[in-house]
Motif scaffolding. Structure first.
Motif, PDB file in Angstrom:
ATOM      1  N   VAL A  92      -7.222   5.436  -8.002  1.00 36.74           N
ATOM      2  CA  VAL A  92      -6.321   4.598  -7.212  1.00 36.74           C
ATOM      3  C   VAL A  92      -4.940   4.562  -7.847  1.00 36.74           C
ATOM      4  O   VAL A  92      -4.831   4.448  -9.081  1.00 36.74           O
ATOM      5  N   ILE A  93      -3.894   4.636  -7.032  1.00 30.90           N
ATOM      6  CA  ILE A  93      -2.546   4.357  -7.520  1.00 30.90           C
ATOM      7  C   ILE A  93      -1.897   3.317  -6.601  1.00 30.90           C
ATOM      8  O   ILE A  93      -2.270   3.174  -5.436  1.00 30.90           O
ATOM      9  N   LEU A  94      -0.940   2.593  -7.152  1.00 32.63           N
ATOM     10  CA  LEU A  94      -0.164   1.627  -6.390  1.00 32.63           C
ATOM     11  C   LEU A  94       1.047   2.330  -5.796  1.00 32.63           C
ATOM     12  O   LEU A  94       1.711   3.122  -6.474  1.00 32.63           O
ATOM     13  N   ILE A  95       1.349   2.037  -4.533  1.00 28.05           N
ATOM     14  CA  ILE A  95       2.567   2.543  -3.914  1.00 28.05           C
ATOM     15  C   ILE A  95       3.246   1.394  -3.178  1.00 28.05           C
ATOM     16  O   ILE A  95       2.623   0.359  -2.911  1.00 28.05           O
ATOM     17  N   SER A  96       4.520   1.558  -2.852  1.00 33.47           N
ATOM     18  CA  SER A  96       5.269   0.474  -2.219  1.00 33.47           C
ATOM     19  C   SER A  96       5.635   0.824  -0.787  1.00 33.47           C
ATOM     20  O   SER A  96       5.708   2.002  -0.408  1.00 33.47           O
ATOM     21  N   ALA A  97       5.879  -0.225  -0.005  1.00 30.45           N
ATOM     22  CA  ALA A  97       6.239  -0.041   1.404  1.00 30.45           C
ATOM     23  C   ALA A  97       7.311  -1.039   1.792  1.00 30.45           C
ATOM     24  O   ALA A  97       7.461  -2.099   1.172  1.00 30.45           O
ATOM     25  N   SER A  98       8.057  -0.698   2.840  1.00 29.89           N
ATOM     26  CA  SER A  98       8.989  -1.623   3.493  1.00 29.89           C
ATOM     27  C   SER A  98       8.378  -2.035   4.821  1.00 29.89           C
ATOM     28  O   SER A  98       8.027  -1.182   5.640  1.00 29.89           O
ATOM     29  N   VAL A  99       8.256  -3.324   5.038  1.00 29.16           N
ATOM     30  CA  VAL A  99       7.577  -3.846   6.220  1.00 29.16           C
ATOM     31  C   VAL A  99       8.549  -3.979   7.385  1.00 29.16           C
ATOM     32  O   VAL A  99       9.688  -4.447   7.212  1.00 29.16           O
ATOM     33  N   PHE A 100       8.094  -3.569   8.576  1.00 28.52           N
ATOM     34  CA  PHE A 100       8.842  -3.830   9.792  1.00 28.52           C
ATOM     35  C   PHE A 100       8.492  -5.236  10.238  1.00 28.52           C
ATOM     36  O   PHE A 100       7.398  -5.496  10.749  1.00 28.52           O
ATOM     37  N   HIS A 101       9.413  -6.181  10.026  1.00 34.30           N
ATOM     38  CA  HIS A 101       9.109  -7.588  10.258  1.00 34.30           C
ATOM     39  C   HIS A 101       9.208  -7.924  11.741  1.00 34.30           C
ATOM     40  O   HIS A 101      10.221  -7.654  12.397  1.00 34.30           O
ATOM     41  N   LEU A 102       8.144  -8.504  12.260  1.00 34.66           N
ATOM     42  CA  LEU A 102       8.074  -8.793  13.685  1.00 34.66           C
ATOM     43  C   LEU A 102       9.044  -9.887  14.092  1.00 34.66           C
ATOM     44  O   LEU A 102       9.423  -9.977  15.263  1.00 34.66           O
ATOM     45  N   TYR A 103       9.443 -10.733  13.141  1.00 32.70           N
ATOM     46  CA  TYR A 103      10.377 -11.809  13.465  1.00 32.70           C
ATOM     47  C   TYR A 103      11.821 -11.302  13.527  1.00 32.70           C
ATOM     48  O   TYR A 103      12.586 -11.687  14.394  1.00 32.70           O
TER      49      TYR A 103
END
Length: 299
Positions: A92-103
């Motif tokens: 397992v490795i950790l990766i990052s994401a940018s969230v598309f915010h519904l608000y």
């Protein structure tokens, strides 16, 4: 095993998520663990709203989730789940994401979300995520364009230049002209988050963890919430509302009711199985848009 991790008990963790299946590092086990976790451990940010600081420390997260039957947000839940998978022999490795915010209808800053990339013995890569709340219930194979119909929706991963996009088909409340959506033949693929495969360490998320707790552009700061998957639905507490979701015929049917502030502690205990250490200050405020796409270190 280090002096720190020898205080963490795999069997107690498995009992916490009500998992009694095989513990082999294969896709079937991963799928079962993923569902067990989502239907047992809530996504919640109530520490922020009851004066309980969130610290990215594995012993503290383990104590919170396993011993005190709490939940957490992505930096807590996915890191703890990564530890469990590692103990069972997964890579397992950790990766990052940018969230598309519904608000805000915009992507958040880098390290807005933490994901897990699991590599199976066959060499196949699988995306796991037990810290997103309303995300996919079963892990997704890292395969461009592959549709995955699940209980709570149809999902896909799509490669766009150097970025992967996790999208959901016809997600509730999103219109074809929403920025980032991909309409096709009556269907609308709604972006949920985007990511690349660069490996991260847990410390890389420290600044964003603080940002999520204090920024007026953060969902976690502006809204007190707790949500858990159910076999055929979901239950969510937010501010002074309780939202019940039932999945039928590929659609989500939601009902909302108001809850009095004095009723919230009993509701959390009866529904999610925990009692907060301090008084909860409910919150359900609009999220500011002007800084939602900036990195916290730029503030």
């Amino acid at each position: 095993m280090s002096k720190m991790t020898d205080k963490l008990d795999v069997m107690a963790y498995l009992e916490r998520i009500n998992y009694k299946g095989p513990c082999e590092p294969n896709i079937d086990c991963l799928r079962q663990l993923h569902v067990a976790h989502l239907t047992s451990v809530p996504f919640e940010n109530l520490s922020i709203h009851c004066g309980e600081g969130i610290v990215l420390d594995l012993l503290l997260v383990y104590d919170k989730v396993v011993r005190r039957h709490r939940g957490g947000f992505c930096y807590e839940l996915n890191r703890l789940f990564a530890w469990l998978l590692e103990q069972l022999g997964f890579h397992v490795i950790l990766i990052s994401a940018s969230v598309f915010h519904l608000y805000t209808r915009r992507y958040g800053p880098p390290e807005d979300h933490m994901l897990l990339l699991v590599t199976l013995s066959s060499g196949l890569h699988v995306l796991a995520d037990v810290g997103f709340g309303s995300g996919f219930r079963l892990p997704l194979f890292l395969e461009d364009g592959r549709r995955d119909a699940q209980v709570n929706g149809t999902f896909r991963l799509r490669l766009d230049s150097a970025m992967w996009l996790m999208e959901q088909l016809n997600f509730t409340g999103m219109e074809p002209n929403t920025p980032g959506c991909v309409p096709k033949n009556g269907d609308v693929w709604v972006p949920r988050f985007k990511f690349n495969l660069t490996e991260k360490c847990w410390g890389d998320f420290s600044a964003m963890s603080i940002y999520q707790q204090v920024s007026p552009a953060s969902l976690c700061c502006c809204k007190s919430l707790c949500s858990k998957h159910l076999p055929n639905g979901a239950i969510t507490y937010m501010g002074w509302r309780v939202i019940s979701t039932i999945y039928e015929d590929g659609k989500a049917r939601k009902t909302t009711r108001q809850i009095l502030e004095e009723e919230i502690p009993a509701f959390l205990k009866d529904t999610f199985g925990f009692t907060l250490p301090n008084k909860l200050i409910p919150r359900d405020e609009p999220i500011q848009e002007n800084c939602s796409n900036q990195h916290p270190l730029q503030h």
